[in-house]
Scaffold this motif. Structure first.
Motif, PDB file in Angstrom:
ATOM      1  N   MET A  28      -0.735 -28.151  19.091  1.00  0.00           N
ATOM      2  CA  MET A  28      -0.243 -27.241  18.049  1.00  0.00           C
ATOM      3  C   MET A  28      -0.805 -25.841  18.250  1.00  0.00           C
ATOM      4  SD  MET A  28      -2.542 -28.453  14.822  1.00  0.00           S
ATOM      5  CE  MET A  28      -3.710 -27.214  14.332  1.00  0.00           C
ATOM      6  N   SER A  29       0.076 -24.933  18.579  1.00  0.00           N
ATOM      7  CA  SER A  29      -0.374 -23.567  18.827  1.00  0.00           C
ATOM      8  C   SER A  29      -0.576 -22.839  17.503  1.00  0.00           C
ATOM      9  CB  SER A  29       0.667 -22.830  19.671  1.00  0.00           C
ATOM     10  OG  SER A  29       1.871 -22.726  18.939  1.00  0.00           O
ATOM     11  N   ASN A  30      -1.842 -22.644  17.191  1.00  0.00           N
ATOM     12  CA  ASN A  30      -2.159 -21.949  15.942  1.00  0.00           C
ATOM     13  C   ASN A  30      -1.971 -20.444  16.143  1.00  0.00           C
ATOM     14  OD1 ASN A  30      -2.966 -21.882  13.292  1.00  0.00           O
ATOM     15  ND2 ASN A  30      -4.641 -23.309  13.660  1.00  0.00           N
ATOM     16  N   LEU A  31      -1.514 -19.800  15.097  1.00  0.00           N
ATOM     17  CA  LEU A  31      -1.355 -18.349  15.181  1.00  0.00           C
ATOM     18  C   LEU A  31      -2.720 -17.681  15.342  1.00  0.00           C
ATOM     19  CD1 LEU A  31       1.402 -17.643  12.517  1.00  0.00           C
ATOM     20  CD2 LEU A  31       1.543 -17.219  14.968  1.00  0.00           C
ATOM     21  N   LEU A  32      -3.669 -18.165  14.519  1.00  0.00           N
ATOM     22  CA  LEU A  32      -5.012 -17.616  14.575  1.00  0.00           C
ATOM     23  C   LEU A  32      -5.937 -18.649  15.205  1.00  0.00           C
ATOM     24  CD1 LEU A  32      -4.402 -15.032  13.204  1.00  0.00           C
ATOM     25  CD2 LEU A  32      -5.796 -15.741  11.256  1.00  0.00           C
ATOM     26  N   THR A  33      -6.736 -18.228  16.138  1.00  0.00           N
ATOM     27  CA  THR A  33      -7.722 -19.144  16.695  1.00  0.00           C
ATOM     28  C   THR A  33      -8.820 -19.350  15.653  1.00  0.00           C
ATOM     29  OG1 THR A  33      -9.129 -17.424  17.610  1.00  0.00           O
ATOM     30  CG2 THR A  33      -7.304 -18.160  18.970  1.00  0.00           C
ATOM     31  N   THR A  34      -9.555 -20.461  15.807  1.00  0.00           N
ATOM     32  CA  THR A  34     -10.654 -20.749  14.884  1.00  0.00           C
ATOM     33  C   THR A  34     -11.661 -19.614  14.897  1.00  0.00           C
ATOM     34  OG1 THR A  34     -10.370 -23.097  15.352  1.00  0.00           O
ATOM     35  CG2 THR A  34     -12.398 -22.437  14.275  1.00  0.00           C
ATOM     36  N   SER A  35     -11.918 -19.145  16.096  1.00  0.00           N
ATOM     37  CA  SER A  35     -12.861 -18.037  16.252  1.00  0.00           C
ATOM     38  C   SER A  35     -12.437 -16.825  15.419  1.00  0.00           C
ATOM     39  CB  SER A  35     -12.950 -17.682  17.739  1.00  0.00           C
ATOM     40  OG  SER A  35     -13.462 -16.404  17.911  1.00  0.00           O
ATOM     41  N   ASP A  36     -11.132 -16.544  15.418  1.00  0.00           N
ATOM     42  CA  ASP A  36     -10.627 -15.427  14.613  1.00  0.00           C
ATOM     43  C   ASP A  36     -10.786 -15.705  13.122  1.00  0.00           C
ATOM     44  OD1 ASP A  36      -9.918 -13.750  16.668  1.00  0.00           O
ATOM     45  OD2 ASP A  36      -7.909 -14.606  16.876  1.00  0.00           O
ATOM     46  N   GLU A  37     -10.499 -16.957  12.753  1.00  0.00           N
ATOM     47  CA  GLU A  37     -10.624 -17.316  11.339  1.00  0.00           C
ATOM     48  C   GLU A  37     -12.065 -17.150  10.868  1.00  0.00           C
ATOM     49  OE1 GLU A  37      -8.373 -20.623   9.473  1.00  0.00           O
ATOM     50  OE2 GLU A  37      -7.898 -21.150  11.541  1.00  0.00           O
ATOM     51  N   ILE A  38     -12.997 -17.539  11.723  1.00  0.00           N
ATOM     52  CA  ILE A  38     -14.417 -17.393  11.391  1.00  0.00           C
ATOM     53  C   ILE A  38     -14.746 -15.922  11.192  1.00  0.00           C
ATOM     54  CG2 ILE A  38     -16.762 -17.618  12.288  1.00  0.00           C
ATOM     55  CD1 ILE A  38     -15.790 -20.173  13.753  1.00  0.00           C
ATOM     56  N   LEU A  39     -14.286 -15.090  12.123  1.00  0.00           N
ATOM     57  CA  LEU A  39     -14.576 -13.656  12.033  1.00  0.00           C
ATOM     58  C   LEU A  39     -13.967 -13.048  10.770  1.00  0.00           C
ATOM     59  CD1 LEU A  39     -14.141 -12.528  15.744  1.00  0.00           C
ATOM     60  CD2 LEU A  39     -16.245 -12.466  14.405  1.00  0.00           C
ATOM     61  N   THR A  40     -12.742 -13.468  10.468  1.00  0.00           N
ATOM     62  CA  THR A  40     -12.067 -12.919   9.292  1.00  0.00           C
ATOM     63  C   THR A  40     -12.787 -13.289   8.006  1.00  0.00           C
ATOM     64  OG1 THR A  40      -9.955 -13.068  10.433  1.00  0.00           O
ATOM     65  CG2 THR A  40      -9.882 -12.824   8.046  1.00  0.00           C
ATOM     66  N   SER A  41     -13.165 -14.565   7.909  1.00  0.00           N
ATOM     67  CA  SER A  41     -13.830 -14.960   6.663  1.00  0.00           C
ATOM     68  C   SER A  41     -15.218 -14.343   6.572  1.00  0.00           C
ATOM     69  CB  SER A  41     -13.902 -16.484   6.550  1.00  0.00           C
ATOM     70  OG  SER A  41     -14.775 -17.023   7.510  1.00  0.00           O
ATOM     71  N   ALA A  42     -15.882 -14.210   7.719  1.00  0.00           N
ATOM     72  CA  ALA A  42     -17.191 -13.560   7.726  1.00  0.00           C
ATOM     73  C   ALA A  42     -17.060 -12.116   7.264  1.00  0.00           C
ATOM     74  CB  ALA A  42     -17.808 -13.607   9.121  1.00  0.00           C
ATOM     75  N   ARG A  43     -16.005 -11.444   7.709  1.00  0.00           N
ATOM     76  CA  ARG A  43     -15.785 -10.054   7.321  1.00  0.00           C
ATOM     77  C   ARG A  43     -15.613  -9.951   5.811  1.00  0.00           C
ATOM     78  NH1 ARG A  43     -10.411  -7.427   9.290  1.00  0.00           N
ATOM     79  NH2 ARG A  43      -9.792  -8.501   7.359  1.00  0.00           N
TER      80      ARG A  43
ATOM     81  N   LYS B  21     -20.364 -26.671   9.543  1.00  0.00           N
ATOM     82  CA  LYS B  21     -21.339 -25.628   9.892  1.00  0.00           C
ATOM     83  C   LYS B  21     -21.638 -25.595  11.392  1.00  0.00           C
ATOM     84  CE  LYS B  21     -25.366 -26.110   8.379  1.00  0.00           C
ATOM     85  NZ  LYS B  21     -26.780 -26.107   7.927  1.00  0.00           N
ATOM     86  N   ALA B  22     -21.905 -26.783  11.928  1.00  0.00           N
ATOM     87  CA  ALA B  22     -22.305 -26.867  13.338  1.00  0.00           C
ATOM     88  C   ALA B  22     -21.220 -26.347  14.274  1.00  0.00           C
ATOM     89  CB  ALA B  22     -22.675 -28.297  13.691  1.00  0.00           C
ATOM     90  N   SER B  23     -19.960 -26.500  13.859  1.00  0.00           N
ATOM     91  CA  SER B  23     -18.850 -26.076  14.725  1.00  0.00           C
ATOM     92  C   SER B  23     -18.831 -24.560  14.895  1.00  0.00           C
ATOM     93  CB  SER B  23     -17.523 -26.541  14.134  1.00  0.00           C
ATOM     94  OG  SER B  23     -17.563 -27.925  13.884  1.00  0.00           O
ATOM     95  N   ILE B  24     -19.345 -23.865  13.900  1.00  0.00           N
ATOM     96  CA  ILE B  24     -19.375 -22.401  13.992  1.00  0.00           C
ATOM     97  C   ILE B  24     -20.310 -21.979  15.124  1.00  0.00           C
ATOM     98  CG2 ILE B  24     -19.806 -20.259  12.736  1.00  0.00           C
ATOM     99  CD1 ILE B  24     -19.352 -21.814  10.148  1.00  0.00           C
ATOM    100  N   HIS B  25     -21.389 -22.744  15.276  1.00  0.00           N
ATOM    101  CA  HIS B  25     -22.352 -22.413  16.328  1.00  0.00           C
ATOM    102  C   HIS B  25     -21.743 -22.541  17.719  1.00  0.00           C
ATOM    103  CE1 HIS B  25     -26.029 -21.783  13.971  1.00  0.00           C
ATOM    104  NE2 HIS B  25     -25.583 -22.715  13.159  1.00  0.00           N
ATOM    105  N   HIS B  26     -20.700 -23.351  17.831  1.00  0.00           N
ATOM    106  CA  HIS B  26     -20.013 -23.475  19.117  1.00  0.00           C
ATOM    107  C   HIS B  26     -19.354 -22.137  19.485  1.00  0.00           C
ATOM    108  CE1 HIS B  26     -17.479 -25.007  22.309  1.00  0.00           C
ATOM    109  NE2 HIS B  26     -16.442 -24.488  21.693  1.00  0.00           N
ATOM    110  N   HIS B  27     -18.794 -21.463  18.478  1.00  0.00           N
ATOM    111  CA  HIS B  27     -18.114 -20.190  18.723  1.00  0.00           C
ATOM    112  C   HIS B  27     -19.090 -19.020  18.748  1.00  0.00           C
ATOM    113  CE1 HIS B  27     -14.128 -22.016  18.242  1.00  0.00           C
ATOM    114  NE2 HIS B  27     -14.690 -22.749  17.294  1.00  0.00           N
ATOM    115  N   PHE B  28     -20.060 -19.071  17.829  1.00  0.00           N
ATOM    116  CA  PHE B  28     -21.055 -18.005  17.753  1.00  0.00           C
ATOM    117  C   PHE B  28     -22.437 -18.641  17.615  1.00  0.00           C
ATOM    118  CE2 PHE B  28     -17.096 -16.565  15.836  1.00  0.00           C
ATOM    119  CZ  PHE B  28     -16.814 -15.453  16.599  1.00  0.00           C
ATOM    120  N   PRO B  29     -23.156 -18.729  18.733  1.00  0.00           N
ATOM    121  CA  PRO B  29     -24.441 -19.442  18.754  1.00  0.00           C
ATOM    122  C   PRO B  29     -25.377 -19.056  17.612  1.00  0.00           C
ATOM    123  CG  PRO B  29     -23.860 -18.726  20.949  1.00  0.00           C
ATOM    124  CD  PRO B  29     -22.811 -18.166  20.033  1.00  0.00           C
TER     125      PRO B  29
END
Lengths: 196, 196
Positions: free
Chosen positions: A1-16, A40-48
């Motif tokens: 399933m091709s997501n419009l937003l990558t998880t990494s982007d979603e993390i950045l957006t919500s963090a912002r 929580k732990a999954s976020i560390h995969h994208h941003f240590p």
DNA sequence: GACAGCCTCCCTACCAGAAGGTAGACAGTG
DNA sequence: CACTGTCTACCTTCTGGTAGGGAGGCTGTC
């Protein structure tokens, strides 16, 4: 399933979004996890580390601003209109509460307590914004499209300060209209048509 | 042994210093304990909760400002000189790094994430400062001592925004001189001697 | 003057929860 | 097989906050 937003982007957006309301120490990985719907732990995969996350976020924020301003410069030529468009951009963001505060302005206020890597990025944003505004002021002065009473550099800094201070006031009063009301006289004063 | 400063005052002072660098979430009871030289639990004797502490701090901050401004009004009559003195006060604070940022300006930036009691006090400070500046602008306009291009209320808000924004810039660049440099053109524009 | 009672202030010891972060397993995909 | 992304489970440290006790200073009463 091709997501419009990558998880990494979603993390950045919500963090912002979270940073915009409470600053660097005002949010946690758990908050982001709650919003994105991830552990929580999954976020560390994208941003240590949290520093990595926020540094990337501010970096990206500046890049987006660079792109946005380049587009603005492409659409609008007149220096005064550029400044008006910039102010209007923020007025809209504050009005619809989508991005009611500049991330870097907020982070700058807590600069001394910020990790050095993040602090460096925030400072870079200020230098970038200041440089752009100075270039607009210089051109406006040269072309007679702006009515400056000081050196372009000083006018640029004063304009930026007004924008940031007006954001703060809009937040403090809880009334978005304050922002354009504060900016209006500044913009009018810069207008060549009402020069003395 | 009669101490000059009560422990409660020392706690408030160190909390103020800590808030000025990192905001509400940027300090802890442990930090204060370290500075004051007291145990964490002892702070709770003076301020049961962190909210109590910060609310009291902002309350006190506003009261001090009220006293300071009353004294200023007593010593200085001319409206333009009042504004200059106000700007100079902050320029000095930033210069010698004693109080390099207005506590309320910093807290306002993280308003949405602040406990309601604290948020209320911060808003009250903004209303107070705005009211004073408006009164100065009104009198200056009436007496011809200030050259206003907008309504006194708007000029007051714009002035306050400039001060806050300039604080932010001084912090972001790490150069105190930026503050007076930004305020100078604003003050000059308000001066009646250079009116058109 | 003695002393009991209370109040103020600070202490040690502790608590539950949240913080940022790590280790390792599992599933899906190229 | 290797890689990516997510998971559960766990760790350490810090967080604001509580319980209860002890030292010292005031005050009222005998």
């Amino acid at each position: 399933m091709s997501n419009l937003l990558t998880t990494s982007d979603e993390i950045l957006t919500s963090a912002r979004t979270l940073i915009m309301s409470g600053g660097y120490n005002g949010f946690s990985y758990a908050d982001i996890a709650g919003v994105v719907g991830i552990r929580k732990a999954s976020i560390h995969h994208h941003f240590p580390s949290k520093v990595d996350l926020v540094r990337t976020l501010v970096e990206r924020y500046r890049e987006d601003a660079e792109v946005g301003i380049a587009a603005l410069e492409h659409n609008v030529q007149d220096p005064l209109e550029l400044l008006k468009a910039y102010a209007a951009h923020w007025a809209n963001c504050i009005e619809d509460a989508s991005r009611p505060f500049c991330v870097c302005a907020l982070l700058a206020s807590e600069l001394p307590a910020l990790p050095p890597e993040v602090a460096g990025e925030v400072k870079a944003f200020f230098r970038f914004l200041s440089a752009w505004l100075t270039s607009v002021m210089e051109r406006g002065s040269r072309e007679g499209a702006l009515n400056l009473s000081s050196q372009p550099r000083v006018e640029a800094e004063a304009f930026m300060a007004s924008v940031h201070g007006a954001m703060l006031s809009a937040r403090a009063y809880g009334t978005p209209e304050v922002f354009p009301a504060i900016l209006a006289p500044t913009l009018q004063r810069l207008s060549p048509t009402v020069a003395q």
